[in-house]
Scaffold this motif. Sequence first.
Motif, PDB file in Angstrom:
ATOM      1  N   TRP A 229       0.831  -1.197   0.000  1.00 24.44           N
ATOM      2  CA  TRP A 229       0.000   0.000   0.000  1.00 24.44           C
ATOM      3  C   TRP A 229       0.870   1.254   0.000  1.00 24.44           C
ATOM      4  O   TRP A 229       0.673   2.177  -0.814  1.00 24.44           O
ATOM      5  N   MET A 230       1.836   1.293   0.888  1.00 20.69           N
ATOM      6  CA  MET A 230       2.714   2.460   0.981  1.00 20.69           C
ATOM      7  C   MET A 230       3.545   2.641  -0.290  1.00 20.69           C
ATOM      8  O   MET A 230       3.803   3.773  -0.714  1.00 20.69           O
ATOM      9  N   ARG A 231       3.923   1.537  -0.900  1.00 19.52           N
ATOM     10  CA  ARG A 231       4.708   1.648  -2.133  1.00 19.52           C
ATOM     11  C   ARG A 231       3.894   2.332  -3.221  1.00 19.52           C
ATOM     12  O   ARG A 231       4.406   3.185  -3.956  1.00 19.52           O
ATOM     13  N   PHE A 232       2.618   1.969  -3.344  1.00 14.94           N
ATOM     14  CA  PHE A 232       1.775   2.599  -4.360  1.00 14.94           C
ATOM     15  C   PHE A 232       1.622   4.091  -4.079  1.00 14.94           C
ATOM     16  O   PHE A 232       1.768   4.934  -4.981  1.00 14.94           O
ATOM     17  N   VAL A 233       1.326   4.443  -2.833  1.00 10.65           N
ATOM     18  CA  VAL A 233       1.086   5.842  -2.474  1.00 10.65           C
ATOM     19  C   VAL A 233       2.346   6.674  -2.701  1.00 10.65           C
ATOM     20  O   VAL A 233       2.271   7.788  -3.245  1.00 10.65           O
ATOM     21  N   ASN A 234       3.500   6.153  -2.305  1.00  8.34           N
ATOM     22  CA  ASN A 234       4.734   6.906  -2.485  1.00  8.34           C
ATOM     23  C   ASN A 234       5.055   7.093  -3.966  1.00  8.34           C
ATOM     24  O   ASN A 234       5.446   8.184  -4.406  1.00  8.34           O
ATOM     25  N   GLU A 235       4.862   6.046  -4.760  1.00 12.48           N
ATOM     26  CA  GLU A 235       5.129   6.158  -6.190  1.00 12.48           C
ATOM     27  C   GLU A 235       4.143   7.120  -6.845  1.00 12.48           C
ATOM     28  O   GLU A 235       4.518   7.877  -7.754  1.00 12.48           O
ATOM     29  N   TYR A 236       2.918   7.100  -6.385  1.00  9.53           N
ATOM     30  CA  TYR A 236       1.907   8.018  -6.927  1.00  9.53           C
ATOM     31  C   TYR A 236       2.348   9.465  -6.705  1.00  9.53           C
ATOM     32  O   TYR A 236       2.257  10.306  -7.607  1.00  9.53           O
ATOM     33  N   LYS A 237       2.836   9.745  -5.505  1.00  7.95           N
ATOM     34  CA  LYS A 237       3.370  11.079  -5.210  1.00  7.95           C
ATOM     35  C   LYS A 237       4.582  11.394  -6.070  1.00  7.95           C
ATOM     36  O   LYS A 237       4.700  12.492  -6.632  1.00  7.95           O
ATOM     37  N   ASN A 238       5.480  10.435  -6.226  1.00  7.48           N
ATOM     38  CA  ASN A 238       6.691  10.660  -7.017  1.00  7.48           C
ATOM     39  C   ASN A 238       6.376  10.980  -8.475  1.00  7.48           C
ATOM     40  O   ASN A 238       7.138  11.688  -9.144  1.00  7.48           O
ATOM     41  N   ARG A 239       5.259  10.457  -8.958  1.00 10.95           N
ATOM     42  CA  ARG A 239       4.895  10.662 -10.362  1.00 10.95           C
ATOM     43  C   ARG A 239       3.935  11.850 -10.552  1.00 10.95           C
ATOM     44  O   ARG A 239       3.358  12.023 -11.614  1.00 10.95           O
ATOM     45  N   GLY A 240       3.796  12.664  -9.512  1.00  8.88           N
ATOM     46  CA  GLY A 240       3.028  13.894  -9.625  1.00  8.88           C
ATOM     47  C   GLY A 240       1.633  13.850  -9.086  1.00  8.88           C
ATOM     48  O   GLY A 240       0.890  14.840  -9.191  1.00  8.88           O
ATOM     49  N   GLY A 241       1.219  12.730  -8.488  1.00 12.78           N
ATOM     50  CA  GLY A 241      -0.126  12.625  -7.944  1.00 12.78           C
ATOM     51  C   GLY A 241      -0.275  13.363  -6.624  1.00 12.78           C
ATOM     52  O   GLY A 241       0.697  13.604  -5.910  1.00 12.78           O
ATOM     53  N   THR A 242      -1.510  13.709  -6.313  1.00 15.65           N
ATOM     54  CA  THR A 242      -1.814  14.417  -5.069  1.00 15.65           C
ATOM     55  C   THR A 242      -2.161  13.433  -3.965  1.00 15.65           C
ATOM     56  O   THR A 242      -3.074  12.617  -4.115  1.00 15.65           O
ATOM     57  N   VAL A 243      -1.427  13.527  -2.866  1.00 14.53           N
ATOM     58  CA  VAL A 243      -1.677  12.716  -1.674  1.00 14.53           C
ATOM     59  C   VAL A 243      -1.848  13.669  -0.505  1.00 14.53           C
ATOM     60  O   VAL A 243      -1.052  14.601  -0.327  1.00 14.53           O
ATOM     61  N   THR A 244      -2.877  13.453   0.291  1.00 11.21           N
ATOM     62  CA  THR A 244      -3.173  14.341   1.408  1.00 11.21           C
ATOM     63  C   THR A 244      -3.022  13.607   2.737  1.00 11.21           C
ATOM     64  O   THR A 244      -2.771  12.393   2.777  1.00 11.21           O
ATOM     65  N   VAL A 245      -3.191  14.351   3.818  1.00  7.43           N
ATOM     66  CA  VAL A 245      -3.109  13.784   5.170  1.00  7.43           C
ATOM     67  C   VAL A 245      -4.507  13.768   5.776  1.00  7.43           C
ATOM     68  O   VAL A 245      -5.120  14.825   5.970  1.00  7.43           O
ATOM     69  N   GLY A 246      -5.016  12.574   6.020  1.00  7.07           N
ATOM     70  CA  GLY A 246      -6.325  12.408   6.654  1.00  7.07           C
ATOM     71  C   GLY A 246      -6.210  11.440   7.815  1.00  7.07           C
ATOM     72  O   GLY A 246      -5.505  10.434   7.717  1.00  7.07           O
ATOM     73  N   SER A 247      -6.892  11.721   8.918  1.00 11.48           N
ATOM     74  CA  SER A 247      -6.656  10.926  10.134  1.00 11.48           C
ATOM     75  C   SER A 247      -7.760   9.920  10.459  1.00 11.48           C
ATOM     76  O   SER A 247      -7.477   8.879  11.047  1.00 11.48           O
ATOM     77  N   ASP A 248      -9.019  10.220  10.151  1.00 11.94           N
ATOM     78  CA  ASP A 248     -10.136   9.317  10.463  1.00 11.94           C
ATOM     79  C   ASP A 248     -10.129   8.891  11.927  1.00 11.94           C
ATOM     80  O   ASP A 248     -10.276   7.711  12.250  1.00 11.94           O
ATOM     81  N   SER A 249      -9.953   9.853  12.817  1.00  5.43           N
ATOM     82  CA  SER A 249      -9.825   9.540  14.246  1.00  5.43           C
ATOM     83  C   SER A 249     -11.183   9.292  14.898  1.00  5.43           C
ATOM     84  O   SER A 249     -12.234   9.600  14.348  1.00  5.43           O
ATOM     85  N   GLY A 250     -11.118   8.742  16.107  1.00  7.19           N
ATOM     86  CA  GLY A 250     -12.316   8.419  16.866  1.00  7.19           C
ATOM     87  C   GLY A 250     -12.703   6.963  16.785  1.00  7.19           C
ATOM     88  O   GLY A 250     -13.745   6.551  17.294  1.00  7.19           O
ATOM     89  N   TYR A 251     -11.842   6.171  16.149  1.00  2.00           N
ATOM     90  CA  TYR A 251     -12.048   4.725  15.992  1.00  2.00           C
ATOM     91  C   TYR A 251     -10.690   4.030  16.153  1.00  2.00           C
ATOM     92  O   TYR A 251      -9.631   4.609  15.919  1.00  2.00           O
TER      93      TYR A 251
END
Length: 545
Positions: free
Chosen positions: A387-409
């Motif tokens: 999962w992390m490999r896909f997200v990091n590569e997506y960012k490296n290739r110009g994709g937008t990745v944000t920070v979301g927490s989904d807290s309370g669970y």
Amino acid sequence: MARSRSAALTTLSVIVGWTCQVGLAAEPQKATVPDPIPARTEGVGPHKRIVLRNVTIVNGTGAPAQGPYDVVISGDRIGELKAIGAPGAIDPKLRAAAGDYEMDLTGYYVLPGFVDTHTHLHSLGDKQHVPSDYILKLWLGHGVTSVRDVGSDRPIEWLVDIKQRSARNEIVAPRIDVYPMFHQILATPPNDVNTARQAIRDAKRRGADGIKFINGEQDVLFAALDEAEKIGLRTTMHHAQQVVAYANVLDTSAHGLDSMEHWYGLPEAMFTDRSVQGWPTDYVNTDEQMRFGEAGRLWKQSAAPGSDSWNKVMDKLLERKFVLSPTFTAYLTSRDFMRMSRAAWHDEYTMPSLWDWYRPSRVNHGSYWFEWTTEHEVAWRENYQLWMRFVNEYKNRGGTVTVGSDSGYIYNLYGFGYIQEMELLREAGFSSLEVIHAATEAGAKALGHEDTVGTIRVGRKADLVIVKGNPVANLKLLFGTGTLRLNDESGQVERIGGIDYVMKDGIMYDARKLRAEVREMVLREKSERHIGPGPMKIEAVDHSH
């Protein structure tokens, strides 16, 4: 000082509510919400001219730290950014002119206010049974000045009211974008195309900024996405297991979906030897240990990193400018239960009522620890690697990745979970500057607010995070509990860090004070329930000794 929780509960309740008939637009109806948020009684400003002197800036664009600067705040906006020399060589002639209010912040870093793209503002009316004020102050106390709320059991009007009060700075709260869950807009989930379109229009009429999807029949889902795009509502989706067979991220993004939450629907788009996930034959999706246990075995069923299918999906999502909000922290307990359930901040910052919600339970969402095993955790660790490999590569290739927490669970605490998510992006391969960019400018772009917040730039809203020390070198400085350091001169172990100040709309809050107010809320509830300070037990019966 903000009023106490007990005082807040006696304040006049906000009157909101809604009811509707199937197929008809929802109409407001009075209903008391038992959790009024107290009026703001703290914060300095806004002033005509605030000067923050001698700071180092990380501006959110991905640029390296710069400084020293004098930052001038004019009302609710950044008025000037005055470079005043080099580190250790300030030129007094370059300084900003005097202000109405000034702070010498030598040794401090200033970042844009953080954007949390996946939040839920719970209340005393939810099963977490925590005051909304508790959550709002945990967010601001961790530098979160903008949030995208992606749904609750409250009506749209309840959250729109809080959003508007926050915009007027009548309460201590981040700015809020309202994304109701599609299936909760009307009294019953839409089951035909016309009702789907009507629900989307109704949500906008009632004040929604966007829509969060979870499931829906194929024609209903795609009609709703089309309608949202037509009327200018942004969209995001948790691709539930009920729909991924016909609605993975390639399908939904083709129909206009702007972003995705978590990661469901992404591996399924890359299947090469199957059309649906290989679940055990006794699998029942509503058994949450089964659901989350098998979710941890999904990525390895998908295409290998770097394969044609992997690249095809990534290329298409990049082409569509699709946004990823991974919420790594939402599942962190699944790979290390002990680490998350015994995180240092629980002792002072987690409400006993929230602790009750976290405990293993057949009915509480995300409390699926009926008999969680080493095998589950190992599978999840392997899941994270892919999962992390896909997200990091997506960012490296110009994709937008944000920070979301989904807290309370899932032992994921508001505010603290956001900083954990930043650390997890770092673990995924982001540099610290890339993490800060994801938390600021990228998040602002995902919400369509990049011209207002997300970067430190003249004319932008004065939303700032101020911390002593260098968070680029150590993100742990951003946790409300800070981090440990050995003082070699004294030989003493010291706790340092924690965000010192947070500014929203030109109003400077003492973040330490906000966190102190949260600790007081927790102590008060512990005292009411005759629970001593320190760690709270999870188990009711201990057969291990």
